[in-house]
Design a protein around this motif. Sequence first.
Motif: not given
Lengths: 354, 354
Positions: A63, A73, A75, A80, A86, A88-89, A92-93, A96, A105-106, A108
């Motif tokens: 990569k 690239e 970014r 947040y 919950a 946000f989780s 995020l998943i 990602l 590319q994250l 945060v």
Amino acid sequence: MPKKGSGAKNKKRSMATIYDVAAHAKVSKTTVSRVVNGEASVSIETRARVHRAIKALHYIPNKAARSLASQAEVRIGLLYNNPSVAYFSELLIGALEGSGRNGAQLVVDKCDVGNPVIARKAALDLVKTGLNGMLLTAPLSGSAELIRELTEEGVSIVGLATGRFRSDISCVGIDDYLAAYEMTGYLIGLGHRRIGFVKGHPNHTSSQQRFLGFKAALRDAGAGIAPSVVVQGFNSYRSGLDAADALFESRGKVTAVFASNDEMASAVLSVAHRKGMVVPQDLSIVGFDDTVASSTWPMLTTVRQPISEIAAKAIETIVKNCRLMRAGTRVKPQNFLISHSLVLRESAAAPPPG
Amino acid sequence: MPKKGSGAKNKKRSMATIYDVAAHAKVSKTTVSRVVNGEASVSIETRARVHRAIKALHYIPNKAARSLASQAEVRIGLLYNNPSVAYFSELLIGALEGSGRNGAQLVVDKCDVGNPVIARKAALDLVKTGLNGMLLTAPLSGSAELIRELTEEGVSIVGLATGRFRSDISCVGIDDYLAAYEMTGYLIGLGHRRIGFVKGHPNHTSSQQRFLGFKAALRDAGAGIAPSVVVQGFNSYRSGLDAADALFESRGKVTAVFASNDEMASAVLSVAHRKGMVVPQDLSIVGFDDTVASSTWPMLTTVRQPISEIAAKAIETIVKNCRLMRAGTRVKPQNFLISHSLVLRESAAAPPPG
DNA sequence: CGCTTTACTGGTAGCGCTCCCACTTTTATG
DNA sequence: CATAAAAGTGGGAGCGCTACCAGTAAAGCG
């Protein structure tokens, strides 16, 4: 006895490169690159041969090299605030996953998203870090000024779950209005005639849409529906507690409560228990988002909003837009509607006969 | 009227590179690189000059180039299962932050972590994807076999919150035993003499440690402590509900309940409310982790485990180990203890006088 | 049958950075 | 004062990949 170290391939230590694949398939690395990137102009046989070589060598494109060479690239920033863990989780998943798939590319960063001044500064600082794109969640996605500034900086932005679509930026989300309309309809169908509503955070456009959908459903149900009891919430559990108190103290007795998010719905649930009501026999409670839904008792009937999916789509859109912009193409905002669904669990039922 | 576009620097479009900085500071790019990477052998003045140039040019090293050149791309895998969203969310944030800081790339994947066969396969598949490191959460971190396999593949692994330290892999986490011991001591200090305990998932080593700490505190408190009522939980809210039922049905009346995680504690809270008990007047309830603590009513007294911090440290360790391994150094497992703390909120108080 | 077009394919030049190996100064040492 | 050892610096060679520009061969066209 397994023979060790005798195999054709070495284990770790330097993965196969595009050169290895090229040699194995007896083509040039350019051709391999084309196959890997799914370009058209490669003959079927060559393509097959390359694919075989890739498989044989367990080739995985590097990569870093890829993004370096392609100057591609991407970014993506994400601010947040822990609005709801919950929520946000899941976000995020999804983000990602989307980033992984699209080679982005994250980045945060945490800040007080609720405070416009702080949030604006945080966003701009983040951008200075060398961002190409930015995922805007509520209430950031509602700030026209921030959006303008970011756009001027050349950052691709996508708004998440903005409630209603807009023309200045791309958005991806569900139709909050419709979802609320449907959920309200469900409650009415169950027989509820007086429904309490806990409004979401006033800064979030989606909150307004949910409220609008609720009201529309009530209106469309026609006569026989008592005026609803509406209280203001701020999306947090804490605010749900206060809202519930206000709701139950009001004169008009409601048989159902529709909270603008699950967090608040679970707070209402908790207060109802405390007051000795049995859910759903005495009172129906429904939420929105499907974030905490199964961590309550009884389990919450709610609107499922596929947050991960939304986030992944948003990332994909940002990446795509970045690439287009780099190619000099002018990108115009695009809106994506993700479908929601009603999740009927245990917290809603027909109102008590009385 | 602000003058636009007249400034010295161009906005976006190609960030400053190491060459630009070198030219600006009148040194070679090698020297710039050295400064950026904090190497020693650069004179103070040169270093200062370079730093000035970096600031002036808003230089940000290109990560892709960096990892390509240094052969140092570190990809770290993380398997998850949604054990507790809140827990995972914090974990993710910490991991993400650690990855960003250390230039690593996170690859998360979902699988049924609870099923050893599935989890093992998922882990191995993930590794085939070209992983350099892996973050192992419970219960994966407890599988000696998986650890051996992964190690053989040359993957750096770090166990997260494994309860007790170990010699086969590096671990980072809190001292679960001590934390549980302290919390139990707090309850005893409050005057509780008969305490219920909801055990955590049996697969998790940390659960055992927490239980051991609980028992030790009871033992050390000496006489006057009634035998405790212990029920098995499985870390989920659902299991907490069942555990609470079992607990309240048992003959010995408890005045306090210590649940092995917050999720279960909040379930116990919910059941207690349902049974008409007032918390903390009639019953004290405490949890562990500090993940949902403020989304309950009353707010949960619990043990704060800094999950983000733990995750970030774990990532840092993996990256460090990867680099060492690449340099040919043999790395030996290292354990890091992160400090926990008791968070005293509203759900625990002295037992009722009766 | 010569010419252009189209389909494929290969070579080469970097992307921005780190690493290794010089090279030039200083500073210590006999 | 010569010589060795640091200390500080620069140059060049890649890392693995994509982009671009050529090629070559087959096909289309008058």
